[in-house]
Enzyme design. Structure first.
Site, PDB file in Angstrom:
ATOM      1  N   GLU A 136     -38.714 -49.678 -88.578  1.00  0.00           N
ATOM      2  CA  GLU A 136     -39.051 -50.658 -87.546  1.00  0.00           C
ATOM      3  C   GLU A 136     -40.145 -50.133 -86.625  1.00  0.00           C
ATOM      4  O   GLU A 136     -41.031 -50.882 -86.214  1.00  0.00           O
ATOM      5  CB  GLU A 136     -37.809 -51.035 -86.733  1.00  0.00           C
ATOM      6  CG  GLU A 136     -36.742 -51.777 -87.522  1.00  0.00           C
ATOM      7  CD  GLU A 136     -37.253 -53.064 -88.144  1.00  0.00           C
ATOM      8  OE1 GLU A 136     -38.270 -53.600 -87.681  1.00  0.00           O
ATOM      9  OE2 GLU A 136     -36.628 -53.529 -89.109  1.00  0.00           O
ATOM     10  N   GLN A 154     -46.459 -54.161 -85.370  1.00  0.00           N
ATOM     11  CA  GLN A 154     -47.872 -54.560 -85.459  1.00  0.00           C
ATOM     12  C   GLN A 154     -48.575 -53.968 -86.675  1.00  0.00           C
ATOM     13  O   GLN A 154     -49.776 -53.758 -86.654  1.00  0.00           O
ATOM     14  CB  GLN A 154     -48.615 -54.160 -84.181  1.00  0.00           C
ATOM     15  CG  GLN A 154     -48.079 -54.834 -82.951  1.00  0.00           C
ATOM     16  CD  GLN A 154     -48.320 -56.317 -82.957  1.00  0.00           C
ATOM     17  OE1 GLN A 154     -49.430 -56.759 -82.742  1.00  0.00           O
ATOM     18  NE2 GLN A 154     -47.292 -57.086 -83.246  1.00  0.00           N
ATOM     19  N   LEU A 190     -51.943 -44.419 -89.054  1.00  0.00           N
ATOM     20  CA  LEU A 190     -51.107 -45.618 -88.850  1.00  0.00           C
ATOM     21  C   LEU A 190     -51.493 -46.357 -87.572  1.00  0.00           C
ATOM     22  O   LEU A 190     -51.293 -47.558 -87.472  1.00  0.00           O
ATOM     23  CB  LEU A 190     -49.630 -45.226 -88.747  1.00  0.00           C
ATOM     24  CG  LEU A 190     -48.689 -45.558 -89.884  1.00  0.00           C
ATOM     25  CD1 LEU A 190     -47.247 -45.357 -89.444  1.00  0.00           C
ATOM     26  CD2 LEU A 190     -48.881 -46.974 -90.399  1.00  0.00           C
ATOM     27  N   TYR A 196     -51.576 -46.834 -83.150  1.00  0.00           N
ATOM     28  CA  TYR A 196     -50.598 -46.938 -82.059  1.00  0.00           C
ATOM     29  C   TYR A 196     -49.780 -45.660 -81.978  1.00  0.00           C
ATOM     30  O   TYR A 196     -48.571 -45.669 -82.171  1.00  0.00           O
ATOM     31  CB  TYR A 196     -49.671 -48.137 -82.269  1.00  0.00           C
ATOM     32  CG  TYR A 196     -50.336 -49.460 -82.036  1.00  0.00           C
ATOM     33  CD1 TYR A 196     -50.829 -49.794 -80.784  1.00  0.00           C
ATOM     34  CD2 TYR A 196     -50.471 -50.382 -83.061  1.00  0.00           C
ATOM     35  CE1 TYR A 196     -51.438 -51.021 -80.559  1.00  0.00           C
ATOM     36  CE2 TYR A 196     -51.091 -51.604 -82.841  1.00  0.00           C
ATOM     37  CZ  TYR A 196     -51.566 -51.911 -81.594  1.00  0.00           C
ATOM     38  OH  TYR A 196     -52.155 -53.125 -81.378  1.00  0.00           O
ATOM     39  N   TYR A 236     -37.240 -56.336 -79.529  1.00  0.00           N
ATOM     40  CA  TYR A 236     -37.230 -56.589 -80.968  1.00  0.00           C
ATOM     41  C   TYR A 236     -36.514 -55.470 -81.719  1.00  0.00           C
ATOM     42  O   TYR A 236     -35.602 -55.713 -82.516  1.00  0.00           O
ATOM     43  CB  TYR A 236     -38.648 -56.769 -81.537  1.00  0.00           C
ATOM     44  CG  TYR A 236     -38.621 -56.614 -83.037  1.00  0.00           C
ATOM     45  CD1 TYR A 236     -38.155 -57.652 -83.828  1.00  0.00           C
ATOM     46  CD2 TYR A 236     -38.918 -55.394 -83.640  1.00  0.00           C
ATOM     47  CE1 TYR A 236     -38.019 -57.502 -85.193  1.00  0.00           C
ATOM     48  CE2 TYR A 236     -38.788 -55.236 -85.000  1.00  0.00           C
ATOM     49  CZ  TYR A 236     -38.346 -56.283 -85.775  1.00  0.00           C
ATOM     50  OH  TYR A 236     -38.186 -56.129 -87.113  1.00  0.00           O
ATOM     51  N   ASP A 289     -39.658 -61.418 -83.894  1.00  0.00           N
ATOM     52  CA  ASP A 289     -40.933 -60.739 -84.120  1.00  0.00           C
ATOM     53  C   ASP A 289     -41.975 -61.827 -84.359  1.00  0.00           C
ATOM     54  O   ASP A 289     -41.702 -63.014 -84.164  1.00  0.00           O
ATOM     55  CB  ASP A 289     -40.828 -59.783 -85.313  1.00  0.00           C
ATOM     56  CG  ASP A 289     -40.717 -60.538 -86.621  1.00  0.00           C
ATOM     57  OD1 ASP A 289     -40.305 -61.712 -86.607  1.00  0.00           O
ATOM     58  OD2 ASP A 289     -41.048 -59.966 -87.671  1.00  0.00           O
ATOM     59  N   GLU A 304     -32.985 -60.681 -91.198  1.00  0.00           N
ATOM     60  CA  GLU A 304     -33.912 -60.240 -92.234  1.00  0.00           C
ATOM     61  C   GLU A 304     -34.435 -61.435 -93.032  1.00  0.00           C
ATOM     62  O   GLU A 304     -35.604 -61.473 -93.416  1.00  0.00           O
ATOM     63  CB  GLU A 304     -33.196 -59.255 -93.158  1.00  0.00           C
ATOM     64  CG  GLU A 304     -34.100 -58.151 -93.628  1.00  0.00           C
ATOM     65  CD  GLU A 304     -33.332 -57.037 -94.312  1.00  0.00           C
ATOM     66  OE1 GLU A 304     -32.104 -57.185 -94.531  1.00  0.00           O
ATOM     67  OE2 GLU A 304     -33.965 -56.030 -94.635  1.00  0.00           O
ATOM     68  N   CYS A 340     -43.679 -68.787 -94.947  1.00  0.00           N
ATOM     69  CA  CYS A 340     -44.193 -69.454 -93.743  1.00  0.00           C
ATOM     70  C   CYS A 340     -45.364 -68.627 -93.201  1.00  0.00           C
ATOM     71  O   CYS A 340     -45.313 -68.081 -92.110  1.00  0.00           O
ATOM     72  CB  CYS A 340     -43.063 -69.581 -92.722  1.00  0.00           C
ATOM     73  SG  CYS A 340     -43.390 -70.797 -91.428  1.00  0.00           S
ATOM     74  N   CYS A 368     -45.348 -74.490 -98.040  1.00  0.00           N
ATOM     75  CA  CYS A 368     -44.217 -75.371 -97.731  1.00  0.00           C
ATOM     76  C   CYS A 368     -43.465 -75.805 -98.985  1.00  0.00           C
ATOM     77  O   CYS A 368     -42.259 -76.049 -98.939  1.00  0.00           O
ATOM     78  CB  CYS A 368     -44.704 -76.579 -96.942  1.00  0.00           C
ATOM     79  SG  CYS A 368     -45.395 -76.138 -95.330  1.00  0.00           S
ATOM     80  N   CYS A 397     -40.549 -73.595 -99.588  1.00  0.00           N
ATOM     81  CA  CYS A 397     -39.721 -73.272 -98.423  1.00  0.00           C
ATOM     82  C   CYS A 397     -38.351 -73.940 -98.489  1.00  0.00           C
ATOM     83  O   CYS A 397     -38.247 -75.150 -98.693  1.00  0.00           O
ATOM     84  CB  CYS A 397     -40.434 -73.701 -97.144  1.00  0.00           C
ATOM     85  SG  CYS A 397     -39.528 -73.228 -95.648  1.00  0.00           S
ATOM     86  N   CYS A 426     -38.103 -79.033 -91.482  1.00  0.00           N
ATOM     87  CA  CYS A 426     -39.156 -78.507 -90.619  1.00  0.00           C
ATOM     88  C   CYS A 426     -39.859 -79.624 -89.838  1.00  0.00           C
ATOM     89  O   CYS A 426     -40.447 -80.538 -90.415  1.00  0.00           O
ATOM     90  CB  CYS A 426     -40.169 -77.742 -91.468  1.00  0.00           C
ATOM     91  SG  CYS A 426     -41.512 -77.017 -90.512  1.00  0.00           S
TER      92      CYS A 426
END
Length: 357
Positions: A39, A44, A82, A84, A122, A140, A185, A195, A202, A205, A211
DNA sequence: AACTCGGGGCG
DNA sequence: CGCCCAGAGTT
């Protein structure tokens, strides 16, 4: 408040997820440590980017004790590329805190998790629900987009109004008894596989008939795009100083906001903006470096800066000594916490690729 | 509430 | 070249 989603629709998502879920390294075993590392890396950052980093990281730091015992620079080296980099530092701090203050036992509640550095709303929801199956919600970017379409929510992507509404819905919808982890998940997986931001699929989905945005014929128009500022142009000059097969690298100071403690080619900013340092790194106030012939140019983009780097040969005016400097071979470089820019500049110049074993 | 922080992959 | 990604911390 009425349940915003029929039980049949909920079941349809879970059926879809059980059939379509990707086999990802962090799904092989679900312990808190693996969920946490994945995680943190996924913040990002795309799944495909994370996979090789996750495997190298777990091989080097197999559990929270190993991570806590490591040097920060070693953790950063495994994060190099990676981005950040604060994530790597807070991860390391949190590991030390878990070992020193919590007896090596991971917090299993959302509030306990939120105490740890680098774990926000998150990630706390993700670890609590995925690792411990606690009935905690999460939102998220995927979930925000899925809900924006499913319920035709107003507000731009990432706006506080949309985010807050998405959190309310996530808390309403998350299973109370068990299955929170699988539900969360499944929501994210739907956003990742079906999505999609630009062109939602769609037709594939499980919620096509449920929707609201689809019913309006405007699925792709939700959520509204976020206003974005153009990146600032920056011109940097970086020096390649070579001595008997080694390259001179400089370590950024611990208090630097960007990429603290990361290694890079000696760098200064040209022009007048001074968003980066305008001077070559000094040693006891003395200039060590002189620039020579141009070797090439490269472009690099970091968050809001569009950077052009002029790579020049460099010459020493004095001998760099002490911490903050090193002479690295191509082999060394692969084990160092290089900035992405330096990695890019050295690519093709090093004998071996910068793959970290 | 707005800003900052990396980097890459894809249309 | 613009957009967005399994966000968090700071101001």
């Amino acid at each position: 408040m009425p349940t915003p989603l029929a039980p049949r629709a909920r079941a349809r998502l879970l059926r879809w997820f059980r059939a379509e879920r990707r086999a990802l390294p962090w799904r092989e075993r679900r312990d808190a440590y693996r969920v946490w590392i994945s995680e943190a890396m996924l913040q990002q950052t795309r799944v495909a980017t994370v996979i090789p980093y996750f495997e190298r990281f777990l091989a080097r730091f197999p559990d929270v004790e190993a991570l806590a015992a490591a040097r920060e620079e070693d953790v950063l080296a495994h994060w190099s590329g990676l981005g950040y980099y604060r994530r790597a530092r807070t991860l390391h701090q949190a590991a030390r805190s878990i070992v020193a203050e919590l007896g090596g036992v991971f917090p299993s509640t959302r509030t306990g998790l939120l105490e740890l550095p680098g774990i926000g709303p998150y990630t706390a929801g993700a670890i609590a629900s995925l690792a411990f199956d606690a009935p905690e919600a999460l939102v998220d970017g995927n979930v925000e987009r899925v809900f924006a379409r499913l319920f035709a929510l107003p507000g731009a992507l990432g706006s506080s109004s949309l985010k807050e509404r998405a959190w309310e819905l996530a808390r309403e919808l998350v299973p109370r008894a068990k299955g929170a982890g699988e539900w969360n998940e499944a929501l994210m997986e739907l956003g990742a596989l079906v999505c999609l931001p630009r062109e939602p699929r769609c037709g594939l989905c499980p919620w096509e008939a449920d929707c609201a945005a689809r019913a309006l014929g405007r699925a792709a128009e939700f959520p509204a795009p976020k206003a974005r500022k153009p990146g600032l142009e920056v011109e940097l000059e970086a020096l390649l100083v070579e001595r008997s097969g080694r390259i001179l690298l400089h370590q950024r100071a611990a208090h630097e906001g960007r990429m603290a403690l990361m290694w890079e080619l000696p760098t200064r900013e040209l022009g007048s903006e001074h968003l980066f340092s305008a001077h070559w790194p000094l040693q006891a106030g003395r200039v060590l470096l002189r620039e020579g012939e141009e070797l090439g140019r490269l472009r690099h983009t970091i968050t809001h800066h569009r950077i052009q780097v002029v790579l020049r040969r460099g010459e020493l005016a004095a001998q760099p000594r002490g911490a903050g400097w090193c002479w690295a071979t191509a082999g060394d470089a692969s084990g160092l916490a290089l900035t992405g820019m330096t990695r890019k500049a050295l690519r093709g110049r090093c004998a071996s690729p910068l793959s970290r074993a």
